[in-house]
Design a protein around this motif. Structure first.
Motif, mmCIF file in Angstrom:
data_model
loop_
_atom_site.group_PDB
_atom_site.id
_atom_site.type_symbol
_atom_site.label_atom_id
_atom_site.label_comp_id
_atom_site.label_asym_id
_atom_site.label_seq_id
_atom_site.Cartn_x
_atom_site.Cartn_y
_atom_site.Cartn_z
ATOM 1 N N LYS A 2 0.687 -1.172 -0.056
ATOM 2 C CA LYS A 2 0.029 0.063 0.022
ATOM 3 C C LYS A 2 0.667 1.256 -0.100
ATOM 4 N N ASP A 3 1.887 1.303 0.771
ATOM 5 C CA ASP A 3 2.835 2.350 0.783
ATOM 6 C C ASP A 3 3.459 2.516 -0.637
ATOM 7 N N LYS A 4 3.922 1.465 -1.165
ATOM 8 C CA LYS A 4 4.487 1.713 -2.304
ATOM 9 C C LYS A 4 3.466 2.293 -3.338
ATOM 10 N N PHE A 5 2.252 1.666 -3.407
ATOM 11 C CA PHE A 5 1.210 2.073 -4.208
ATOM 12 C C PHE A 5 1.071 3.540 -3.987
ATOM 13 N N THR A 6 0.776 4.196 -3.158
ATOM 14 C CA THR A 6 0.789 5.637 -2.745
ATOM 15 C C THR A 6 1.807 6.255 -3.332
ATOM 16 N N MET A 7 3.017 5.975 -2.931
ATOM 17 C CA MET A 7 4.193 6.838 -3.601
ATOM 18 C C MET A 7 4.359 6.896 -4.702
ATOM 19 N N ASP A 8 4.132 5.262 -5.440
ATOM 20 C CA ASP A 8 4.158 5.307 -6.916
ATOM 21 C C ASP A 8 2.901 6.267 -7.788
ATOM 22 N N ALA A 9 1.549 6.258 -6.827
ATOM 23 C CA ALA A 9 0.699 7.042 -7.453
ATOM 24 C C ALA A 9 0.912 8.546 -7.411
ATOM 25 N N LEU A 10 1.758 9.030 -6.099
ATOM 26 C CA LEU A 10 1.957 10.404 -6.076
ATOM 27 C C LEU A 10 3.117 10.703 -7.123
ATOM 28 N N LYS A 11 3.934 9.944 -7.252
ATOM 29 C CA LYS A 11 5.082 10.276 -8.410
ATOM 30 C C LYS A 11 4.425 10.508 -9.792
ATOM 31 N N ALA A 12 3.182 9.743 -10.153
ATOM 32 C CA ALA A 12 2.588 9.619 -11.174
ATOM 33 C C ALA A 12 1.822 11.031 -11.692
ATOM 34 N N MET A 13 1.413 11.592 -10.372
ATOM 35 C CA MET A 13 0.726 12.891 -10.262
ATOM 36 C C MET A 13 1.432 14.004 -10.429
ATOM 37 N N ILE A 14 2.576 13.950 -10.398
ATOM 38 C CA ILE A 14 3.853 15.087 -10.210
ATOM 39 C C ILE A 14 4.386 15.289 -11.758
ATOM 40 N N ASP A 15 4.469 16.448 -12.112
ATOM 41 C CA ASP A 15 5.189 16.754 -13.475
ATOM 42 C C ASP A 15 6.759 16.931 -13.136
ATOM 43 N N GLU A 16 7.240 17.427 -14.515
ATOM 44 C CA GLU A 16 8.774 17.594 -14.365
ATOM 45 C C GLU A 16 9.397 18.632 -13.430
ATOM 46 N N ASN A 17 8.413 19.633 -13.144
ATOM 47 C CA ASN A 17 8.698 20.779 -12.427
ATOM 48 C C ASN A 17 8.426 20.710 -11.103
ATOM 49 N N GLY A 18 7.911 19.419 -10.726
ATOM 50 C CA GLY A 18 7.528 19.143 -9.189
ATOM 51 C C GLY A 18 5.985 19.790 -8.843
ATOM 52 N N ARG A 19 5.518 19.987 -9.753
ATOM 53 C CA ARG A 19 4.025 20.670 -9.630
ATOM 54 C C ARG A 19 3.094 19.412 -9.856
ATOM 55 N N LEU A 20 2.017 19.244 -9.101
ATOM 56 C CA LEU A 20 0.848 18.248 -9.145
ATOM 57 C C LEU A 20 0.110 18.528 -10.610
ATOM 58 N N ARG A 21 0.015 17.503 -11.198
ATOM 59 C CA ARG A 21 -0.749 17.829 -12.211
ATOM 60 C C ARG A 21 -2.199 17.949 -12.190
ATOM 61 N N LYS A 22 -3.051 18.772 -12.839
ATOM 62 C CA LYS A 22 -4.427 18.829 -12.509
ATOM 63 C C LYS A 22 -5.130 17.821 -13.325
ATOM 64 N N PRO A 23 -6.054 17.376 -12.624
ATOM 65 C CA PRO A 23 -6.918 16.233 -13.507
ATOM 66 C C PRO A 23 -7.484 16.646 -14.445
ATOM 67 N N GLY A 24 -7.582 16.056 -15.614
ATOM 68 C CA GLY A 24 -8.242 16.341 -16.864
ATOM 69 C C GLY A 24 -9.855 16.366 -16.736
ATOM 70 N N LEU A 25 -10.619 16.783 -17.033
ATOM 71 C CA LEU A 25 -12.043 16.947 -17.005
ATOM 72 C C LEU A 25 -12.444 16.399 -18.451
ATOM 73 N N ASN A 26 -12.890 15.118 -18.687
ATOM 74 C CA ASN A 26 -13.491 14.395 -19.911
ATOM 75 C C ASN A 26 -14.597 15.452 -20.192
ATOM 76 N N LYS A 27 -14.394 15.636 -21.393
ATOM 77 C CA LYS A 27 -15.511 16.567 -22.078
ATOM 78 C C LYS A 27 -16.615 15.635 -22.479
ATOM 79 N N LYS A 28 -16.523 14.944 -23.763
ATOM 80 C CA LYS A 28 -17.444 14.089 -24.250
ATOM 81 C C LYS A 28 -16.640 12.804 -24.670
ATOM 82 N N SER A 29 -17.027 11.644 -24.313
ATOM 83 C CA SER A 29 -16.112 10.406 -24.403
ATOM 84 C C SER A 29 -16.987 9.996 -25.973
#
Length: 115
Positions: free
Chosen positions: A85-112
């Motif tokens: 679980k800890d590894k999952f949390t840290m991996d998920a956090l890494k996936a949310m961070i861009d190359e500048n150390g900022r959290l990526r904002k989630p995209g809002l799906n317009k129309k699928s």
């Protein structure tokens, strides 16, 4: 759980990007995960929006303390009852961070599109 909170805060920031309170909560949750660098970036973003925000300035100073550095190391080294679980949390956090150390904002799906 800090990770789930970060996801919610990011969704809120998608709607109101300059919401200082949400940015502060994001920084606090990042600190709880030991992501000090990312918390610092969030606080710097908050200060861009409001350079006189006393709480953001104070928290930024606190992140430079030895106590915060020790907390970050402890959080990174700490394992809960489920190490995966800890590894999952840290991996998920890494996936949310861009190359500048900022959290990526989630995209809002317009129309699928359906095929």
């Amino acid at each position: 759980m800090p990770l789930e909170a970060i996801v919610c805060f990011q969704m809120r920031l998608q709607i109101t990007p300059n919401d200082i309170n949400t940015i502060m909560l994001t920084a606090r949750a990042l600190t709880m995960l030991g992501a000090i660098r990312e918390a610092r970036v969030a606080l710097e973003d908050a200060l861009e929006s409001d350079p006189d925000h006393k709480q953001a300035k104070k928290m930024l100073e606190e992140l430079d303390s030895d106590e915060a550095k020790n907390l970050a190391e402890t959080m990174k080294a700490m394992k809960g009852g489920d190490g995966n679980k800890d590894k999952f949390t840290m991996d998920a956090l890494k996936a949310m961070i861009d190359e500048n150390g900022r959290l990526r904002k989630p995209g809002l799906n317009k129309k699928s599109k359906r095929a």
